[in-house]
Write a protein that holds these residues in place. Structure first.
Motif: not given
Length: 374
Positions: A92-101, A223-229
């Motif tokens: 998951i890219k920081h400050h987004t809800t975008d998932w990648s693989k 939506p929660f935007l992740i920015k760290n572990q």
């Protein structure tokens, strides 16, 4: 009552025809998703070494990914240890809800790709088309409606043609095209109805569940935007993986879900030795506290509730992954039946409407003739 049911059966089929065609074709292809991915992307999907050795530590693998892509957090990880298929990390890219693989060689630690969108690969795009018709939350909602319509069509078709078993193998080839199409429609509909009902019910369940989740997580709440572990940096994920066997005997982890929202903990999904062929590769779970690493809860499918076992079986039932190549082929072929049913049904509907118009015009003409003779 039979006439009303036939009318609603026809109307439902017309409304659902286009999305059903898309869902049935993509679903039949996706039965062989892994095989297609391996064929199209062998450098990413397959471990190339003849003798790869033991899996590298999960801590090392995750550190490799994090050091290479510091602006991403690991949301989940697909685990394999069959010396053939590579691991897949979901980011998951920081400050987004975008998932990648990205694909990872779990034996050497080598990263086999760069992060790409979860719908960028061909079969992933087909999966997105199958579940959401490329329309995100609106597509999930539409998919749920179409699945319910397919369920209704399957049940109503069985009711309407329940006596067709008496002449099941009869296709009247020498008669009118309408009669042949009618026989073909009934034959394919009845023969494929068990699989169609399974696909419709499981598909509706998943789509409705996804809609509820999306509405509650991304519409009702911000939506929660992740920015760290979000878990203890000193925690060893490999140690947790190794301790799984102490909690559930013969547990083999297949999927790791990491905390990407504040209330989440660390969870392993996996498989166990079971006599039930419908138990999926994610049938048993073990969760750990993301700060202390203490085990919080576990679910062994062998002692789980009937509801848990039933819902878990949907994974294999939907794509026919329970009887090897035989069940896959059956699901692939019968999964295409809505395509033939749509074409034959449309022909029968148009033929019946045309006859009604001809009959109506004939009656109008007769009335005019009668009036003119008086």
């Amino acid at each position: 009552m039979r006439k009303k049911l036939y009318k609603w059966h026809s109307i439902g089929a017309l409304f659902a025809m286009l999305p059903l065609l898309i869902i049935s074709v993509t679903g039949s292809i996706l039965v062989f998703k892994v095989e297609l991915d391996t064929l199209l992307m062998p450098d990413k999907m397959q471990v190339t070494s003849i003798n790869p050795g033991e899996r590298a530590s999960l801590d090392v693998l995750m550190t490799n990914v994090k050091s290479k892509y510091p602006n991403y957090e690991i949301g989940s990880w697909e685990l394999f240890d069959d010396k053939s298929r590579t691991d897949t990390a979901y980011l998951i890219k920081h400050h987004t809800t975008d998932w990648s693989k990205l694909y990872v060689n779990q034996y050497t630690g080598k990263l086999l790709s760069t992060p790409v969108g979860t719908s960028d690969d061909l079969t992933d795009w087909l999966l997105d088309l199958h579940y959401k018709l490329l329309l995100e939350t609106n597509g999930m909602f539409l998919g749920a409606i179409v699945s319910l319509l397919l369920l209704f069509l399957g049940i109503s078709g069985v009711i309407l043609y329940r006596k067709f078993w008496l002449n099941f193998f009869t296709l009247r080839l020498g008669l009118a095209r309408r009669i042949f199409f009618s026989d073909l429609h009934k034959m394919i509909g009845i023969s494929s109805s068990p699989v169609i009902l399974i696909l419709a019910f499981t598909g509706a369940y998943w789509n409705i569940s996804l809609v509820i989740h999306e509405v509650s997580e991304h519409i009702v709440e911000e939506p929660f935007l992740i920015k760290n572990q979000l878990y203890n940096k000193k925690l060893s994920i490999q140690t947790l993986l190794d301790s799984n066997q102490k909690t559930i005997e013969n547990f083999e982890a297949t999927y790791l879900l990491m905390p990407f929202e504040p209330e989440m903990d660390i969870m392993f999904y996996g498989t166990v030795n079971s006599t039930n062929p419908l138990n999926s590769n994610y049938s048993s779970t073990i969760s750990y506290n993301k700060d202390s690493g203490n085990m919080l809860h576990f679910e062994d499918v062998r002692s789980a509730s009937s509801l848990h076992v039933t819902i878990d079986s949907f994974r294999k039932l939907h794509f026919g992954h329970f009887g090897g190549l035989t069940s896959k082929l059956i699901w692939c072929v019968l999964g295409l039946s809505p395509l033939i049913l749509a074409l034959t049904g449309l022909y029968l509907y148009l033929h019946k409407n045309r006859n009604r118009k001809i009959l109506h015009m004939s009656r109008v003409k007769n009335r005019k003739t009668l009036k003119s003779t008086k």
